[in-house]
Design a protein around this motif. Structure first.
Motif, PDB file in Angstrom:
ATOM      1  N   VAL A  22      -2.573 -13.317   2.686  1.00 55.73           N
ATOM      2  CA  VAL A  22      -1.603 -13.703   1.609  1.00 55.73           C
ATOM      3  C   VAL A  22      -1.973 -14.617   0.975  1.00 55.73           C
ATOM      4  CG1 VAL A  22      -0.802 -12.605  -0.601  1.00 55.73           C
ATOM      5  CG2 VAL A  22      -2.324 -11.129   1.206  1.00 55.73           C
ATOM      6  N   GLU A  23      -1.426 -15.457   1.661  1.00 53.64           N
ATOM      7  CA  GLU A  23      -0.678 -16.778   1.178  1.00 53.64           C
ATOM      8  C   GLU A  23      -1.198 -17.911   0.919  1.00 53.64           C
ATOM      9  OE1 GLU A  23       1.021 -20.504   0.760  1.00 53.64           O
ATOM     10  OE2 GLU A  23      -0.282 -20.244   2.675  1.00 53.64           O
ATOM     11  N   PRO A  24      -2.267 -17.967   1.798  1.00 55.87           N
ATOM     12  CA  PRO A  24      -3.491 -19.079   1.036  1.00 55.87           C
ATOM     13  C   PRO A  24      -4.818 -18.160   0.326  1.00 55.87           C
ATOM     14  CG  PRO A  24      -3.887 -18.165   3.325  1.00 55.87           C
ATOM     15  CD  PRO A  24      -2.705 -17.573   2.567  1.00 55.87           C
ATOM     16  N   ARG A  25      -4.334 -17.331  -1.007  1.00 53.59           N
ATOM     17  CA  ARG A  25      -5.608 -15.906  -0.956  1.00 53.59           C
ATOM     18  C   ARG A  25      -5.062 -15.489  -1.948  1.00 53.59           C
ATOM     19  NH1 ARG A  25      -8.834 -18.259   4.124  1.00 53.59           N
ATOM     20  NH2 ARG A  25      -7.701 -15.283   4.099  1.00 53.59           N
ATOM     21  N   PRO A  26      -4.119 -15.972  -2.427  1.00 52.79           N
ATOM     22  CA  PRO A  26      -2.933 -14.694  -3.015  1.00 52.79           C
ATOM     23  C   PRO A  26      -4.086 -13.799  -4.481  1.00 52.79           C
ATOM     24  CG  PRO A  26      -3.301 -16.959  -4.588  1.00 52.79           C
ATOM     25  CD  PRO A  26      -3.855 -16.827  -3.452  1.00 52.79           C
ATOM     26  N   HIS A  27      -5.000 -13.261  -3.532  1.00 54.19           N
ATOM     27  CA  HIS A  27      -5.700 -12.101  -4.608  1.00 54.19           C
ATOM     28  C   HIS A  27      -5.470 -10.751  -4.300  1.00 54.19           C
ATOM     29  CE1 HIS A  27      -8.844  -9.851  -6.572  1.00 54.19           C
ATOM     30  NE2 HIS A  27      -9.147 -10.685  -7.640  1.00 54.19           N
ATOM     31  N   PHE A  28      -5.096 -10.290  -5.456  1.00 54.27           N
ATOM     32  CA  PHE A  28      -3.937  -8.602  -5.256  1.00 54.27           C
ATOM     33  C   PHE A  28      -5.417  -7.962  -4.198  1.00 54.27           C
ATOM     34  CE2 PHE A  28      -7.403  -7.978  -8.677  1.00 54.27           C
ATOM     35  CZ  PHE A  28      -7.651  -7.593  -9.066  1.00 54.27           C
ATOM     36  N   SER A  29      -6.238  -7.767  -4.417  1.00 55.52           N
ATOM     37  CA  SER A  29      -7.430  -7.310  -3.384  1.00 55.52           C
ATOM     38  C   SER A  29      -6.822  -7.387  -1.854  1.00 55.52           C
ATOM     39  CB  SER A  29      -9.046  -7.829  -3.940  1.00 55.52           C
ATOM     40  OG  SER A  29      -9.501  -8.910  -3.781  1.00 55.52           O
ATOM     41  N   ARG A  30      -6.297  -8.110  -1.902  1.00 47.95           N
ATOM     42  CA  ARG A  30      -6.073  -8.548  -0.465  1.00 47.95           C
ATOM     43  C   ARG A  30      -5.128  -8.134  -0.139  1.00 47.95           C
ATOM     44  NH1 ARG A  30      -9.781 -12.523   1.449  1.00 47.95           N
ATOM     45  NH2 ARG A  30      -8.393 -12.079   3.723  1.00 47.95           N
ATOM     46  N   LEU A  31      -4.336  -6.962  -0.744  1.00 50.09           N
ATOM     47  CA  LEU A  31      -2.892  -6.551  -0.563  1.00 50.09           C
ATOM     48  C   LEU A  31      -3.359  -5.132  -0.260  1.00 50.09           C
ATOM     49  CD1 LEU A  31      -1.098  -7.603  -3.128  1.00 50.09           C
ATOM     50  CD2 LEU A  31      -0.130  -7.994  -1.091  1.00 50.09           C
ATOM     51  N   PRO A  32      -2.679  -4.804   0.611  1.00 46.44           N
ATOM     52  CA  PRO A  32      -2.595  -3.682   1.556  1.00 46.44           C
ATOM     53  C   PRO A  32      -2.976  -2.048   0.440  1.00 46.44           C
ATOM     54  CG  PRO A  32      -0.913  -4.611   2.808  1.00 46.44           C
ATOM     55  CD  PRO A  32      -1.425  -5.571   1.890  1.00 46.44           C
ATOM     56  N   THR A  33      -3.352  -1.562   1.463  1.00 45.33           N
ATOM     57  CA  THR A  33      -2.848  -0.136   0.819  1.00 45.33           C
ATOM     58  C   THR A  33      -1.897   0.814   0.773  1.00 45.33           C
ATOM     59  OG1 THR A  33      -4.663   1.159   0.789  1.00 45.33           O
ATOM     60  CG2 THR A  33      -5.336  -0.003  -1.077  1.00 45.33           C
ATOM     61  N   LEU A  34      -1.448   1.873   0.556  1.00 46.54           N
ATOM     62  CA  LEU A  34      -0.152   2.657   1.517  1.00 46.54           C
ATOM     63  C   LEU A  34      -1.524   3.189   2.865  1.00 46.54           C
ATOM     64  CD1 LEU A  34       2.157   3.768   1.583  1.00 46.54           C
ATOM     65  CD2 LEU A  34       1.624   5.651   0.127  1.00 46.54           C
ATOM     66  N   ARG A  35      -2.422   3.862   2.171  1.00 41.00           N
ATOM     67  CA  ARG A  35      -3.455   3.670   3.503  1.00 41.00           C
ATOM     68  C   ARG A  35      -3.354   3.014   4.584  1.00 41.00           C
ATOM     69  NH1 ARG A  35      -7.015   7.593   3.438  1.00 41.00           N
ATOM     70  NH2 ARG A  35      -8.533   7.839   4.980  1.00 41.00           N
ATOM     71  N   ASP A  36      -3.372   2.230   4.363  1.00 41.44           N
ATOM     72  CA  ASP A  36      -3.811   0.966   5.128  1.00 41.44           C
ATOM     73  C   ASP A  36      -2.124   0.078   6.279  1.00 41.44           C
ATOM     74  OD1 ASP A  36      -6.154   0.368   3.760  1.00 41.44           O
ATOM     75  OD2 ASP A  36      -5.790  -1.668   2.702  1.00 41.44           O
ATOM     76  N   VAL A  37      -1.530   0.785   5.581  1.00 43.23           N
ATOM     77  CA  VAL A  37       0.065   0.798   6.784  1.00 43.23           C
ATOM     78  C   VAL A  37      -0.146   2.086   7.407  1.00 43.23           C
ATOM     79  CG1 VAL A  37       2.291   0.795   5.844  1.00 43.23           C
ATOM     80  CG2 VAL A  37       0.810  -0.235   3.993  1.00 43.23           C
ATOM     81  N   LEU A  38      -0.491   3.174   6.419  1.00 46.51           N
ATOM     82  CA  LEU A  38      -0.359   4.306   7.400  1.00 46.51           C
ATOM     83  C   LEU A  38      -1.315   4.548   8.365  1.00 46.51           C
ATOM     84  CD1 LEU A  38      -0.031   7.483   4.531  1.00 46.51           C
ATOM     85  CD2 LEU A  38       2.427   6.375   6.380  1.00 46.51           C
ATOM     86  N   GLU A  39      -2.402   4.399   8.533  1.00 46.48           N
ATOM     87  CA  GLU A  39      -3.437   4.295   8.791  1.00 46.48           C
ATOM     88  C   GLU A  39      -3.430   3.348  10.442  1.00 46.48           C
ATOM     89  OE1 GLU A  39      -7.160   3.000   7.384  1.00 46.48           O
ATOM     90  OE2 GLU A  39      -8.098   5.422   7.194  1.00 46.48           O
ATOM     91  N   ALA A  40      -2.115   1.838   9.611  1.00 45.46           N
ATOM     92  CA  ALA A  40      -1.968   1.091  10.897  1.00 45.46           C
ATOM     93  C   ALA A  40      -0.933   1.324  12.159  1.00 45.46           C
ATOM     94  CB  ALA A  40      -1.505  -0.626   9.851  1.00 45.46           C
ATOM     95  N   SER A  41      -0.028   2.246  10.906  1.00 49.92           N
ATOM     96  CA  SER A  41       1.337   2.412  11.518  1.00 49.92           C
ATOM     97  C   SER A  41       1.004   3.725  13.131  1.00 49.92           C
ATOM     98  CB  SER A  41       1.828   3.160  10.803  1.00 49.92           C
ATOM     99  OG  SER A  41       1.478   4.406  10.319  1.00 49.92           O
ATOM    100  N   ILE A  42      -0.212   4.241  12.734  1.00 56.65           N
ATOM    101  CA  ILE A  42      -0.287   5.515  13.211  1.00 56.65           C
ATOM    102  C   ILE A  42      -1.281   5.148  14.697  1.00 56.65           C
ATOM    103  CG2 ILE A  42       0.293   7.562  11.807  1.00 56.65           C
ATOM    104  CD1 ILE A  42      -2.879   7.791  11.548  1.00 56.65           C
ATOM    105  N   GLU A  43      -1.626   3.252  14.924  1.00 51.59           N
ATOM    106  CA  GLU A  43      -2.684   3.270  15.493  1.00 51.59           C
ATOM    107  C   GLU A  43      -2.374   2.003  16.558  1.00 51.59           C
ATOM    108  OE1 GLU A  43      -5.958   4.117  16.279  1.00 51.59           O
ATOM    109  OE2 GLU A  43      -5.518   5.542  14.388  1.00 51.59           O
ATOM    110  N   THR A  44      -0.662   1.658  15.889  1.00 54.45           N
ATOM    111  CA  THR A  44      -0.219   0.388  16.605  1.00 54.45           C
ATOM    112  C   THR A  44       0.297   0.816  18.333  1.00 54.45           C
ATOM    113  OG1 THR A  44       0.915  -1.532  16.628  1.00 54.45           O
ATOM    114  CG2 THR A  44       2.316   0.817  15.373  1.00 54.45           C
ATOM    115  N   GLU A  45       0.253   0.148  19.375  1.00 50.84           N
ATOM    116  CA  GLU A  45       1.510   1.103  20.500  1.00 50.84           C
ATOM    117  C   GLU A  45       2.407   0.838  19.940  1.00 50.84           C
ATOM    118  OE1 GLU A  45      -0.190  -2.024  23.244  1.00 50.84           O
ATOM    119  OE2 GLU A  45      -2.243  -1.478  22.906  1.00 50.84           O
ATOM    120  N   ALA A  46       2.764   0.475  18.801  1.00 49.10           N
ATOM    121  CA  ALA A  46       4.526   0.123  19.073  1.00 49.10           C
ATOM    122  C   ALA A  46       5.124   1.763  18.623  1.00 49.10           C
ATOM    123  CB  ALA A  46       5.170  -0.541  17.746  1.00 49.10           C
TER     124      ALA A  46
END
Length: 532
Positions: A473-497
């Motif tokens: 986001v830092e070089p291209r600070p447009h709101f559309s590049r921010l993740p949604t709650l869905r994006d965060v949840l999907e990433a959380s269940i796919e991570t190896e952590a």
């Protein structure tokens, strides 16, 4: 020479309306002559009594046949025959008349004030109410027969199950839509209300507004007059647009032609008037270039069917450097949208449609729907119908229903029911799918709270994820590049952590599945078309 219409020779009616010793002839619309005795009609009808009492012009100035005055009627021969036979002291037909015949003859009897015929055919109509309640009610609506309408409505109330009143009419509207011709949306609304809760009091009327309707009317917003934006002085105009109410709007041919191919064609077909156009000293509204009473050079005149308020806005829509008019009055706005669409003014139409969608809200969407129906704008009616999905429409009434067709209200109810039905079916299916996919073990115990430092520390999964988002986001600070709650949840269940326990991970998956289902349901509802 233009072709001449063939001469139509009238024929004579059957007995007893072909006697030669009568004193007047009534001619039907299909050119059948009924020889009748004026004294019989005078005794049967106050209308004929007055008509025959009026002094007649000399015979040479009258339309004569066989030496008798001919009076032309708008009714056809079948209607006149049935009506006159009631008046005459002869044996009446024993075969019961059809509903179509009853309505036609009863309307004529009411028109000519033939009381005996009114009473007889009204009784015939009442006798058919049990077998044909809907057509009888519709006829009563068209003829304004309150008692007959209530009689038929009572049979309908007894026949339909509670809660199924509107859907019970689906087959009739589909197979016999002409049954409801001439019936208003308000009359249909009052019938449905009566069927749900029959009101025996005289305060409730089926054919006209009553105190019950007044209680149902939502508070209408106050419309301020639309403030016209006067453009700045422009070079001399070269075309005069004449509104339907006789006012003028002066404009430029090049601008109108560039904005609309329809106007371009119409301008090309215009010609300069032979005499100056009379300009009123005080026109109802200012034109694009302020009109005055001073004589101007002759310019082509473009005849328009819009009133001055709408025509002024239409012309302003053609000028790209001026603010597009946005009336707050619903009827004025949808009329302007229809005119812009009819003329194909592409530069203004999207903004006007967006303004309509933002102006209509769930409080006045019902009014907006019927206003759009009356103006004939299907697109605007559909937008209003979509807004109405946010609220319950059964039992809601607006005065515009009094001048709208019943079919429009039925289509709106059917659209609302279709959307509710698909929502109910899909939601039940989604929940069943979720319940089957997420079955926690019976011995599941509440897990201990995790060490928050593992989740929020700089080396945690959330910390790394947040750092990644910062770099994006830092070089291209447009709101559309921010993740949604869905994006965060999907990433959380796919991570190896793997920050979730197995049970919670499945719960998250099921929740995301429900979210997908809700999104698909929203698309399905939007794809349902309302019949117009």
């Amino acid at each position: 020479m233009p072709p001449t219409s063939p001469t139509i020779f009238p024929s004579d009616a059957s007995y007893p309306f072909n006697k030669t010793n009568t004193d007047i002839i009534l001619r039907s619309s299909d050119h059948v002559d009924f020889r009748v005795y004026s004294q019989i009609l005078t005794a049967a009808s106050p209308f004929f009594e007055v008509m025959f009492g009026v002094p007649q012009p000399p015979l040479e100035e009258q339309n004569l046949r066989h030496g008798l005055s001919v009076i032309e009627f708008s009714e056809d021969s079948a209607t006149l025959d049935a009506l006159l036979r009631v008046c005459y002291p002869i044996i009446k037909a024993k075969a019961p008349p059809t509903l179509e015949t009853i309505e036609t003859v009863l309307r004529a009897a009411m028109k000519y004030e033939i009381e005996l015929a009114i009473e007889g055919f009204t009784d015939d109509l009442l006798s058919l109410a049990y077998e044909h309640p809907v057509p009888v009610w519709a006829i009563a609506c068209r003829l304004e027969l309150e008692d007959v309408a209530r009689h038929a409505a009572q049979f309908l109330s007894d026949a339909f199950h509670p809660g199924e009143e509107a859907s019970s009419f689906d087959d009739i509207f589909r197979t016999s839509p002409d049954t409801f011709t001439g019936v208003t949306a308000a009359q249909y609304f009052r019938l449905l209300q009566f069927m749900q809760d029959p009101d025996p009091s005289d305060l409730y009327t089926l054919l006209s507004p009553s105190a019950v309707d007044a209680n149902s009317v939502p508070t209408s917003r106050h419309y301020e007059p639309f403030p016209l934006v006067h453009p700045e002085d422009m070079p001399a105009t070269d075309i005069t647009c004449l509104s339907s109410d006789g006012a003028v709007v002066r404009a430029h041919q090049a601008v109108l032609s560039a904005a609309s191919s329809v106007l371009r064609s119409r301008i090309a077909a215009t010609s300069k008037p032979s005499t100056p156009l009379a300009i009123p000293k005080d026109p109802p509204l200012p034109s694009v270039q302020r009109a005055s009473s001073e004589e101007r050079p002759l310019s082509p005149i473009l005849l328009c069917k819009e009133p001055i308020q709408v025509l002024t806005s239409v012309v302003r829509c053609c000028y790209p450097n001026y603010i597009i008019p946005r009336p707050s009055d619903l009827r004025e706005l949808v009329t302007l949208i229809s005119a812009a669409d009819r003329y194909g003014i592409a530069i203004a139409l999207p903004a006007l449609l967006d303004h309509w969608s933002s102006t209509v809200n769930e409080q006045d969407a019902l009014e907006a729907y019927f206003v759009a129906i009356q103006v004939g704008n299907v697109a605007c009616a559909k937008v209003a119908a979509t807004h109405l999905l946010k609220t319950v429409i059964e039992g809601r009434y607006v005065t515009d229903m009094e001048s709208s067709p019943a079919i429009a209200y039925h289509n709106l109810l059917a659209y609302h029911r279709a959307c509710r039905r698909i929502a109910q079916q899909r939601l039940i299916g989604l929940w069943n799918e979720f319940a089957l996919s997420f079955v926690p073990p019976s011995n599941l115990k509440r897990p201990a709270l995790p060490d928050l430092t593992v989740l929020t520390g700089s080396c945690s999964w959330l910390g790394r994820y947040n750092s990644d988002i910062e770099s994006i986001v830092e070089p291209r600070p447009h709101f559309s590049r921010l993740p949604t709650l869905r994006d965060v949840l999907e990433a959380s269940i796919e991570t190896e952590a793997d920050p979730w326990c197995s049970t919670c991970k499945e719960l998250v998956r099921g929740t995301l599945m429900l979210g997908d289902g809700y999104g698909e349901l929203a698309k399905e509802i939007m794809e349902i078309e309302i019949t117009t």
